[in-house]
Design an enzyme around this catalytic site. Structure first.
Site, mmCIF file in Angstrom:
data_model
loop_
_atom_site.group_PDB
_atom_site.id
_atom_site.type_symbol
_atom_site.label_atom_id
_atom_site.label_comp_id
_atom_site.label_asym_id
_atom_site.label_seq_id
_atom_site.Cartn_x
_atom_site.Cartn_y
_atom_site.Cartn_z
ATOM 1 N N GLU A 193 2.035 -6.408 -5.156
ATOM 2 C CA GLU A 193 1.721 -5.559 -6.312
ATOM 3 C C GLU A 193 2.933 -4.764 -6.813
ATOM 4 O O GLU A 193 3.295 -4.845 -7.974
ATOM 5 C CB GLU A 193 0.591 -4.595 -5.924
ATOM 6 N N ASP A 213 0.844 -1.193 0.000
ATOM 7 C CA ASP A 213 0.000 0.000 0.000
ATOM 8 C C ASP A 213 0.889 1.256 0.000
ATOM 9 O O ASP A 213 0.732 2.146 -0.825
ATOM 10 C CB ASP A 213 -0.907 0.002 1.247
HETATM 11 O O1 TRH Z 1 4.596 -6.088 0.734
HETATM 12 P P1 TRH Z 1 3.604 -6.630 -0.199
HETATM 13 O O2 TRH Z 1 3.165 -7.988 0.015
HETATM 14 O O3 TRH Z 1 2.388 -5.677 -0.185
HETATM 15 C C1 TRH Z 1 1.047 -5.767 -0.463
HETATM 16 C C2 TRH Z 1 0.248 -5.587 0.781
HETATM 17 O O4 TRH Z 1 0.193 -6.802 1.473
HETATM 18 C C3 TRH Z 1 -1.100 -5.093 0.443
HETATM 19 O O5 TRH Z 1 -1.970 -5.045 1.552
HETATM 20 C C4 TRH Z 1 -1.675 -5.919 -0.660
HETATM 21 O O6 TRH Z 1 -2.869 -5.391 -0.980
HETATM 22 C C5 TRH Z 1 -0.747 -5.890 -1.819
HETATM 23 O O7 TRH Z 1 0.491 -6.447 -1.449
HETATM 24 C C6 TRH Z 1 -1.278 -6.604 -3.035
HETATM 25 O O8 TRH Z 1 4.200 -6.587 -1.698
HETATM 26 P P2 TRH Z 1 4.532 -5.415 -2.714
HETATM 27 O O9 TRH Z 1 3.279 -4.814 -3.248
HETATM 28 O O10 TRH Z 1 5.429 -5.982 -3.692
HETATM 29 O O11 TRH Z 1 5.285 -4.291 -1.884
HETATM 30 C C7 TRH Z 1 6.584 -4.436 -1.428
HETATM 31 C C8 TRH Z 1 7.287 -3.085 -1.429
HETATM 32 O O12 TRH Z 1 8.485 -3.184 -0.680
HETATM 33 C C9 TRH Z 1 7.679 -2.612 -2.811
HETATM 34 O O13 TRH Z 1 7.477 -1.223 -2.936
HETATM 35 C C10 TRH Z 1 9.149 -2.928 -2.898
HETATM 36 C C11 TRH Z 1 9.566 -2.722 -1.485
HETATM 37 N N1 TRH Z 1 10.788 -3.400 -1.048
HETATM 38 C C12 TRH Z 1 11.842 -2.641 -0.582
HETATM 39 O O14 TRH Z 1 11.757 -1.398 -0.589
HETATM 40 N N2 TRH Z 1 12.960 -3.280 -0.147
HETATM 41 C C13 TRH Z 1 13.098 -4.626 -0.140
HETATM 42 O O15 TRH Z 1 14.154 -5.154 0.287
HETATM 43 C C14 TRH Z 1 12.013 -5.405 -0.638
HETATM 44 C C15 TRH Z 1 12.131 -6.895 -0.673
HETATM 45 C C16 TRH Z 1 10.872 -4.772 -1.074
#
Ligand code: TRH
Length: 377
Positions: free
Chosen positions: A270, A16
């Protein structure tokens, strides 16, 4: 230049805030917009952007960041554009002020930015207006997506060039990562998943060395169970041809670099899922699990468009492995991994073609800016 208020409620994890933060930064940096980001959980922002702090108000990355707490006071100045991320329900006091602004003939543009999906109905619902029952204010549903009749994907202007000029070896070395030259380098970002046990065993027994990088996160609990002890950040576990390395959770900017530096990326949710596509590398998606297997329909909808131009063998192998990974198919994964990896060259070409095909589409931030410029309420 317009003023924007983006409201973000963190349900869990980082998606989010990951999406809202990326959008806020891009609107400021590339479209010269004036953006306030209201977020209810600053800790999640601090994880992906560690220079932000736990403050009620701060400037970060060109964005005004506010802690979104319950006490919104009347009189707050409503922005020209109000973005409610993922149907998070903006505060009633703010809504009252939006009505007042409408009464002065300056109705704000109100947008619900929705979740990403490749399902067909998204095209029908994108840009759909809806009248708010209590106030009559018009809210528009804006859907990101993969086709020209959707809102597109978040993509910074400089992203592709930065990716193509990136030097993986020095960056990996600066992170303390030194894979063998002949190793397949994999990044692993996923939710808890019992299927990891059979995958680790498959990699340990594979003829090609596998160096797997695991940023601090949920999948580590499943890994710990599979290997029988805690894999602390910074530590390494070796078995056969597998080298498993737990690395820190990096900044959002460094996460792109991690994806560019690897041969195969396991992504989730996402935002990392979209970044995996811009990396133009083979990827495996762990979709956010939902009740009644709704997520599997969503997964299949994406697989369908993602593999439309793939060779039949690659298509079949991707379907099998992605489904196995998402359905926790213990034991099953060994055969489907071996089958998929046979097509690695084809998969690499396919990933680049897929990324290039997405580049034809205007990005989400530009589409939002254009939409708001055209709207006359
Ligand atoms: O963290 P996510 O699983 O997030 C979400 C939420 O659970 C949300 O509620 C749900 O609706 C959505 O998924 C579908 O996965 P996402 O979307 O990939 O977000 C991870 C973020 O973290 C992304 O912006 C990349 C960042 N990130 C870092 O900044 N550093 C890291 O080391 C990693 C592994 C990720």
């Amino acid at each position: 230049m317009k003023t924007w208020d983006i409201f973000c409620r963190v349900i869990d994890n980082f998606g989010d805030i990951g999406v809202c933060w990326r959008l806020a930064r891009q609107l400021t940096a590339e479209h010269n917009q004036c953006v306030r980001l209201w977020v209810d959980d600053l800790n999640s922002l601090i994880r992906i952007w560690p220079t932000t702090q736990s403050l009620d108000q701060q400037q970060a990355g060109g964005v005004e960041v506010y802690r979104w707490n319950a006490e919104f006071t009347p009189g707050i100045q409503v922005a020209d554009v109000v973005i409610e991320a993922f149907a998070c329900d903006i505060p009633p006091v703010y809504l009252d002020e939006m009505v007042k602004r409408k009464q002065c003939g300056q109705t704000p543009v109100w947008i619900n930015l929705d979740y990403l999906s490749a399902e067909g109905w998204v095209e029908e619902c994108h840009r759909m207006p809806s009248a708010h029952p209590a106030t009559g204010l018009r809210k528009t549903f804006f859907f990101p997506g993969f086709t020209p009749r959707t809102g597109g994907l978040l993509r910074e202007q400089a992203l592709v060039n930065a990716r193509d000029t990136f030097q993986a070896a020095p960056w990996l070395a600066s992170m303390g990562i030194k894979p063998r030259e002949d190793a397949l380098v994999v990044s692993l970002f996923a939710y808890e998943n019992p299927a990891i046990a059979s995958l680790l065993l498959t990699w340990a027994n594979s003829s090609k060395p596998v160096h797997c990088l695991v940023p601090d996160g949920k999948i580590l609990s499943s890994i710990d169970e599979a290997i029988g002890h805690n894999l602390d950040t910074g530590s390494t576990y070796r078995q056969g041809n597998l080298c498993l390395q737990a690395i820190p959770f990096v900044t959002q900017t460094d996460y792109d670099k991690l994806l560019w530096a690897c041969d195969i990326n396991f992504v989730r949710g996402e935002d990392s899922f979209v970044r995996g596509q811009w990396a133009a590398k083979p990827m495996v998606w762990h979709i956010y699990p939902q009740d009644e297997e709704v997520h599997i329909t969503k997964l299949l909808a994406f697989l369908d468009i993602y593999t439309r131009d793939a060779s039949p063998l690659l298509k079949e192998a991707l379907h099998r492995f992605w489904l196995g990974w998402n359905q926790g198919g213990e034991g099953e994964l060994e055969a489907s991994w071996q089958r998929l990896i046979l097509h690695l060259d084809d998969w690499q070409k396919h990933s680049r073609n897929w990324c290039n095909s997405l580049l034809d589409q205007p990005d989400l931030a530009s589409q939002l800016v254009d939409f708001c410029a055209m709207r006359q309420d």
